[in-house]
Design a protein around this motif. Sequence first.
Motif, short mmCIF file in Angstrom:
data_model
loop_
_atom_site.label_atom_id
_atom_site.label_comp_id
_atom_site.label_asym_id
_atom_site.label_seq_id
_atom_site.Cartn_x
_atom_site.Cartn_y
_atom_site.Cartn_z
N LEU A 224 5.44 -2.01 3.59
CA LEU A 224 5.28 -2.65 2.28
C LEU A 224 5.76 -1.75 1.16
CD1 LEU A 224 1.83 -4.39 2.72
CD2 LEU A 224 4.04 -5.49 2.35
N GLU A 225 5.57 -0.45 1.33
CA GLU A 225 6.04 0.45 0.28
C GLU A 225 7.56 0.51 0.23
OE1 GLU A 225 3.77 4.03 0.73
OE2 GLU A 225 2.05 3.13 -0.31
N MET B 88 1.34 -7.30 -0.46
CA MET B 88 0.46 -7.69 0.63
C MET B 88 -0.36 -8.91 0.25
SD MET B 88 -2.19 -5.27 2.59
CE MET B 88 -1.68 -5.14 4.30
N MET B 89 -0.83 -8.93 -0.97
CA MET B 89 -1.63 -10.08 -1.44
C MET B 89 -0.78 -11.34 -1.49
SD MET B 89 -3.81 -8.47 -4.56
CE MET B 89 -4.45 -6.81 -4.46
N ILE B 90 0.42 -11.21 -2.04
CA ILE B 90 1.32 -12.36 -2.12
C ILE B 90 1.55 -12.93 -0.73
CG2 ILE B 90 3.72 -13.02 -2.55
CD1 ILE B 90 2.54 -12.77 -5.16
N ASP B 91 1.83 -12.03 0.20
CA ASP B 91 2.07 -12.44 1.58
C ASP B 91 0.86 -13.20 2.13
OD1 ASP B 91 3.94 -12.17 3.86
OD2 ASP B 91 2.18 -11.23 4.78
N PHE C 296 11.52 -11.85 -0.15
CA PHE C 296 11.28 -10.93 0.95
C PHE C 296 12.39 -10.93 1.98
CE2 PHE C 296 6.53 -11.69 -0.02
CZ PHE C 296 6.67 -10.92 -1.16
N SER C 297 12.97 -12.10 2.23
CA SER C 297 14.05 -12.14 3.22
C SER C 297 15.22 -11.30 2.74
CB SER C 297 14.46 -13.58 3.49
OG SER C 297 14.92 -14.18 2.30
N GLY D 205 6.48 -5.39 -7.66
CA GLY D 205 6.89 -4.07 -7.19
C GLY D 205 5.75 -3.13 -6.86
N HIS D 206 4.84 -3.57 -6.01
CA HIS D 206 3.73 -2.71 -5.59
C HIS D 206 3.24 -3.17 -4.23
CE1 HIS D 206 -0.22 -0.87 -5.41
NE2 HIS D 206 0.15 -0.06 -6.38
#
Lengths: 106, 106
Positions: B9-10, A26-29, A87-88, A20-21
Amino acid sequence: MDETTRVRLEARARIIKALGHASRLMMIDELSFGERCVCELRDLVGADLSTVSKHLSVLKNAGLVEDEKRGTQVFYRLKVPCVLKFFSCVEAVLENQAREAQRISR
Amino acid sequence: MDETTRVRLEARARIIKALGHASRLMMIDELSFGERCVCELRDLVGADLSTVSKHLSVLKNAGLVEDEKRGTQVFYRLKVPCVLKFFSCVEAVLENQAREAQRISR
DNA sequence: TGGTTAGTTGGCGTATTCGCCAAGTAACCG
DNA sequence: CGGTTACTTGGCGAATACGCCAACTAACCA
């Protein structure tokens, strides 16, 4: 809510909280395309190296990524690819909201 | 990280954050069986009614549930069933951790 | 060995979250 | 009407989360 249930739910919540951040998402992506060192991720999110390192430790403690030191660099990679499915669904929620906003404005 | 990406992303993070709490997870789970009024959910999680109400407004603001007032009660229901898929992945992470803990202790 | 790069950890100020109580609103019931 | 039930909202104190700087470690390089 009995103790066992609470403990189990808190374990679940800890994992979800780790996602939840914005920077961590972004990093995970980015990691979904392959392993990256901390400095690459720092360039990506544009924060202090220490901040990025702490974000990664949150993901690591949640069991979402794993790290490997090679020379002076530390590479992180996704440990649980299924997080991408999150994410989907999240996108579906956002599209829902966009549709509603449109309906209201009409 | 450019502005547009950050905003997107937020928005994602806000939705995921809404799921990152044991009581809210419990409510989501319960709502997957059908709509429930606030007082039923209060009995379930065992917190103050105001606390439960605020948790529900978090879920509502995130677009995850919707509410309907009928008489003096307010019923909440799941708006995006796919959130349940989150849990199977989260369970996978937890099983991973359990397996590792076992491997280490051996 | 001394210097440089990569990363982690501690700490601090700020911001957000959490849970309760208290006060308010809204619908029903007598 | 007044009372009761169901809920929401405001606010407050306590606990967490965030992001930076500073200090440290670890590996490599000249």
